[in-house]
Design a protein around this motif. Structure first.
Motif, PDB file in Angstrom:
ATOM      1  N   ILE A   1      20.645 -19.662  11.873  1.00  0.00           N
ATOM      2  CA  ILE A   1      19.507 -19.814  11.161  1.00  0.00           C
ATOM      3  C   ILE A   1      19.625 -20.577   9.889  1.00  0.00           C
ATOM      4  O   ILE A   1      20.090 -19.738   9.243  1.00  0.00           O
ATOM      5  N   ASN A   2      19.219 -21.647   9.816  1.00  0.00           N
ATOM      6  CA  ASN A   2      19.222 -22.437   8.427  1.00  0.00           C
ATOM      7  C   ASN A   2      18.069 -22.517   7.955  1.00  0.00           C
ATOM      8  O   ASN A   2      17.112 -22.128   8.674  1.00  0.00           O
ATOM      9  N   ASP A   3      17.679 -23.023   6.714  1.00  0.00           N
ATOM     10  CA  ASP A   3      16.442 -22.887   6.283  1.00  0.00           C
ATOM     11  C   ASP A   3      15.475 -24.037   6.820  1.00  0.00           C
ATOM     12  O   ASP A   3      14.779 -23.748   7.031  1.00  0.00           O
ATOM     13  N   GLU A   4      16.255 -25.191   6.781  1.00  0.00           N
ATOM     14  CA  GLU A   4      15.371 -26.569   7.096  1.00  0.00           C
ATOM     15  C   GLU A   4      16.443 -27.434   7.511  1.00  0.00           C
ATOM     16  O   GLU A   4      17.631 -27.761   7.156  1.00  0.00           O
ATOM     17  N   PRO A   5      15.900 -28.712   8.392  1.00  0.00           N
ATOM     18  CA  PRO A   5      16.686 -29.586   8.812  1.00  0.00           C
ATOM     19  C   PRO A   5      17.091 -30.319   7.470  1.00  0.00           C
ATOM     20  O   PRO A   5      16.419 -30.371   6.521  1.00  0.00           O
ATOM     21  N   SER A   6      18.286 -31.024   7.581  1.00  0.00           N
ATOM     22  CA  SER A   6      18.723 -31.872   6.479  1.00  0.00           C
ATOM     23  C   SER A   6      18.111 -33.301   6.638  1.00  0.00           C
ATOM     24  O   SER A   6      17.422 -33.664   7.651  1.00  0.00           O
ATOM     25  N   LYS A   7      18.267 -34.120   5.874  1.00  0.00           N
ATOM     26  CA  LYS A   7      17.795 -35.530   5.494  1.00  0.00           C
ATOM     27  C   LYS A   7      18.558 -36.300   7.016  1.00  0.00           C
ATOM     28  O   LYS A   7      17.519 -36.839   7.480  1.00  0.00           O
ATOM     29  N   SER A   8      19.423 -36.183   7.104  1.00  0.00           N
ATOM     30  CA  SER A   8      20.247 -36.877   8.105  1.00  0.00           C
ATOM     31  C   SER A   8      19.740 -36.198   9.538  1.00  0.00           C
ATOM     32  O   SER A   8      19.647 -37.070  10.470  1.00  0.00           O
TER      33      SER A   8
END
Length: 222
Positions: free
Chosen positions: A79-86
């Protein structure tokens, strides 16, 4: 009012707001209602619901919805916090510098293909200036449903923001990362996010030892 109608109304309100119209606290009213809506008991149907979600302002700036990726039957859920820009640009996980680093952490240390684990984020849309707790609260029911359906034996939390939100405490992340904790009676191990490691490469050694602990835990599951 059905959920689809609510979503259309919210989208319409956001469009009005972008043109300068003002209205009073519409989100709190709808969010309270949505929490009472039963989410589907299928990851595919849940993914469809998330892709048509307009419950917070992140829906206005996203290019793609990043629901999740990997093995539905995985014993481990990252689980990450949010999607990256890419990831937002391409609509796929494990892209860009942070995605490539995470892929190496999984495949080179855990010695498994990244497709064998399941990965998702607290919020499913990329923010412009960092996802807030309010955004995470809106998406939280989706995440909890994902966890319920996947039934992981271990949660791997990437980064301090995700750690603090899930465990609802301000304990020192640096002291607790790498330790076996618990979330809803599921073992949880937190480590640094790949985005943080790119900015602070001196912590890569610590992250490596965290991943070894995760590897040992996974081996005990088999």
């Amino acid at each position: 009012m059905t959920k689809s109608v609510k979503n259309r109304v919210l989208k319409y309100l956001y469009n009005l707001k972008s043109f300068g119209y003002e209205y009073h606290e519409p989100l709190e009213f709808f969010q309270a209602e949505v929490k009472n809506v039963k989410l589907p008991n299928s990851l595919i149907e849940l993914k469809n619901s998330v892709e048509h979600c307009y419950l917070c302002e992140l829906s206005k700036c996203r290019k793609n919805v990043l629901f999740g990726y990997g093995n539905f039957n995985s014993k481990v859920l990252f689980i990450n916090d949010e999607p990256s820009k890419s990831e937002d640009e391409i609509g796929s996980f494990y892209v860009g510098n942070s995605g490539e680093l995470l892929s190496k952490m999984i495949e080179n240390v855990l010695n498994i293909k990244k497709e064998e684990i399941y990965i998702t984020t607290l919020v499913k849309c990329k923010s412009l200036n960092g996802a807030t707790n309010s955004n995470m609260e809106v998406c939280n029911d989706y995440l909890l449903k994902q966890i319920e359906l996947i039934k992981p034996k271990l949660l791997v939390v990437l980064g301090e923001k995700a750690y603090s939100f899930l465990l609802k405490n301000d304990d020192n992340f640096s002291q607790n990362r790498g330790k076996e904790l618990s979330f809803n009676n599921i073992p949880l191990i937190a480590t640094f996010s790949p985005t943080f490691l790119l900015r602070n490469p001196s912590f890569k050694k610590d992250a490596y030892y965290d991943m070894l602990k995760i590897k040992n835990f996974m081996e005990e599951l088999n």
